[in-house]
Design a protein around this motif. Sequence first.
Motif, mmCIF file in Angstrom:
data_model
loop_
_atom_site.group_PDB
_atom_site.id
_atom_site.type_symbol
_atom_site.label_atom_id
_atom_site.label_comp_id
_atom_site.label_asym_id
_atom_site.label_seq_id
_atom_site.Cartn_x
_atom_site.Cartn_y
_atom_site.Cartn_z
ATOM 1 N N ASP B 260 0.837 -1.191 0.000
ATOM 2 C CA ASP B 260 0.000 0.000 0.000
ATOM 3 C C ASP B 260 0.873 1.241 0.000
ATOM 4 N N ASP B 303 2.097 13.182 -5.297
ATOM 5 C CA ASP B 303 1.077 14.227 -5.410
ATOM 6 C C ASP B 303 -0.284 13.656 -5.805
ATOM 7 N N THR B 305 -1.417 10.563 -5.356
ATOM 8 C CA THR B 305 -1.996 9.508 -4.523
ATOM 9 C C THR B 305 -2.165 9.901 -3.056
ATOM 10 N N GLY B 306 -1.279 10.780 -2.554
ATOM 11 C CA GLY B 306 -1.331 11.100 -1.134
ATOM 12 C C GLY B 306 -0.735 10.010 -0.266
ATOM 13 N N TYR B 307 -0.037 9.071 -0.876
ATOM 14 C CA TYR B 307 0.601 8.009 -0.088
ATOM 15 C C TYR B 307 1.671 8.599 0.816
ATOM 16 N N GLU B 308 1.955 7.869 1.895
ATOM 17 C CA GLU B 308 2.934 8.344 2.851
ATOM 18 C C GLU B 308 4.197 7.484 2.823
ATOM 19 N N ARG B 337 7.680 16.079 4.505
ATOM 20 C CA ARG B 337 6.297 15.767 4.125
ATOM 21 C C ARG B 337 5.829 14.448 4.728
ATOM 22 N N ARG B 338 6.599 13.954 5.680
ATOM 23 C CA ARG B 338 6.239 12.715 6.371
ATOM 24 C C ARG B 338 6.069 11.546 5.412
ATOM 25 N N VAL B 339 6.953 11.483 4.451
ATOM 26 C CA VAL B 339 6.923 10.348 3.539
ATOM 27 C C VAL B 339 8.100 9.460 3.903
#
Lengths: 228, 615
Positions: B260, B303, B305-308, B337-339
């Motif tokens: 995910d 950008d 998907t907003g996945y982290e 960006r907390r990724v």
Amino acid sequence: MRMWCEFEKTATVRHLGLLDLQRTMQRALRRSALPVAYSNGFNPHMLMSFASALSSGIPGDAEIMEVRLSAPVDAQEALCALRQVLPPSLPVRRIRLVEDSFPKAASLMKAARYELRLESPDAPQIARAVGDFCRCDVVEALKKSKSREERVNIRPLVRALTVERLEDGLVILQAVVSFSESASLRPDLLCRTLLELSGVQAERVRIFRRELLTEKDGQLVPLFEVVP
Amino acid sequence: MEKTALMIDDLLDLVEKPARYMGGEMNAVIKDPAGVDFRYVFAFPDTYEVGMSHLGMRILYDLINRMDGVCCERVFSPWTDMADLLRSRGVPLFSLETRTPVGDFDMLGITLQYEMSYSNILELLDLSGIPLHAQERTWADPVVVAGGPCAFNPEPLHCFIDAFSIGDGEENTPEIIRVVRESKREGISREECLRRLARLHGVYVPSLYEARYHEDGTLASFEPRFPDVPRRVVKNLVLDLDRAVYPESLIVPFTEIVHDRVNVEVLRGCTRGCRFCQAGMLYRPVRERSMARILELTEKLLDSTGYEEVTLSSLSTGDYSCLPQLAHELMERYSQRRVSLSLPSLRLDSELKKTLEETQRVRKTSLTYAMEAGTQRLRDVINKGITEEDLMSSVEDAFLNGWSSIKLYFMFGLPTETREDLDGIAQLAAKVVRKYFEVPKAQRARGLRVNCSASCFVPKPFTPFQWEPQDTLEQFRQKQDYLCRIMRIKGVEFNWHTPEVSFLEACFARGDRRLADVLERAWRKGCRFDGWSDCFKFDSWMEAFGECGLDPEFYACRRRERGELFPWSFIDAGVTEDYLWREHQRAEAAQVTPDCRRGCQGCGLKRFEGACADR
């Protein structure tokens, strides 16, 4: 500052559970690049919540998500931004901004209005059971939880229950159900209880949450309306 | 709502995990039917959660949907509860995007990732109302195409699939679509359409070939039925990954899937030459995506998907030539960006220490080491160029930097394996535990977890071990009992896989056309989701073999001679048989072969112009 977003959980995605919906909204918020506030601590998480959890299987016309912001935003711009990042199955309707001092949406929740559609050849009997239900002071229902079953009186939790339409094989009911931390009533339990009372079966039961309600001057009003 | 839509809606109330069938996700592509004249449905023969994690599907979904007038929708194997309901209520299997019956599409593309998903393919065809056998289909049915790694030995599926696409799918999928679309437009017969497909590069149409067998069951001849049908099918090859299509947005599932996160393929292929590894042989040569393109894709995918979390994926990400710079750059850009960044298939011998230190600024995931064998001798046999010192220094670094969760992967049943090699597995695990306790308590993270798993070796086509017998079930069971005894080590959790599944996998991996009957019988006996232990019915499979008069050990446990004609011999997968045999001989002598980036080993890829860059 906090942002109240009214959105629709459409029938296509009615099977989304709370956690899935939460994750979906969090990802959408990330896509939107809105200044969402995060908690402090080892695993920071987005400060967002729903006015009320909506069960898997039930669509909602006017659900409310509350998001804490780390910087001020313009409501109209935020609305545009959110619309772009959500799929057509989760459209955002309106956005209002509230001050930090304003009560949390969840704490203002007092009731919800549901539409119950029961398809059954014996629809008239179900409609009759509605009358019986309303005339009683005590209606016991079998409440099942993971660990136990108990009979509880659900009557006081139903603030209003009316037959909206009765036609061949279908009865449509409107129910206003109380919400509080101590006691709440799942609409599917209400449907089961009505079927039990009427002694008939339904081929298909569809439940829709139409409105979230709060109290103002002793009256139930739509929750979103109380935002200044 | 129309009747079928209403029936589907009802079914969703009755199944576990209805979100699997819901559709409506962010970034799903729904085209206006008025602008579409060719509809493709991509099927992944496993659950939604597994299939949605597959990169190849994401690539082809994007690629096909970019085509004008063509749409691509998705379907996954419905779980058994849903499959039973569809069947009992007469509802045809439907696509997620528009809930269109799968049988109404022009083309059905199936990806073959794993032999144990074959029964799901029959289930999928049947639930869609598509005739199981290709020869019974008409233009009222979709053209059924299959691709993916298992298509390199397509024979066990020969009668169920109209055409196979061999190799990188980006190359000829648009071509296959074009040919079928034009054939339908021109109104030519389905047979003629298949003849045209057979002339495309990398396409195999099984009905146009004939296989004959010797009395001993081995293949005697394999010939095209018509002169215009190619004798050899050469795999498709994408030469330049930077120019290859790659999705810039991904469907974001509502429910959690296996992987995910944003997945960026940094390179394709592997030059290590591990002798057991089919992917390492099939996906040759190594092709890297440029760092600039990777960064561009990562930005767009995050950008959209907003996945982290971002994963750099490939067979061997540690071999990416600018990995330290890339990892550094990604951390620089995204930690605010907390990724988080995760690096799978981590190679021990890569220069990763610095990168690791940076990754942990955000989040600590568990580290995985694929040791594959317990002793240096056996690792030399399989050409796994990792030493015990590599592992020890790497886990020491990891423990010093706050990791406490380690995964170790092994295989057993490898060629030339002895008791000593099994003992080596336990010894390695114990040494990792000891290493953890050597790190001062104040410095190490709490909660050591060494997860050790051992799977049964499955010899695969187009590997140096394609001639090797697999251990018998009896041998596997004995070794497994032994491993379970010696793996009782404090701090170590030992997992194993059932040998029966690996045995069957070995049959189908090197199977021939006759296995199609076994497969169909097993499916009729209710076999499906064979890769899921709670669904696997080994006895039904063995009955199916018996009824067909075939011996599974002939396929799995037989040593093959050098000259044997294999069912997959007509495919040119890039690596030559001479090279594979040379590697086979070196394996027997426990001789290692260096990574071909340090000198060409003559695997055969040089025959393809521009494929293999001299470094």
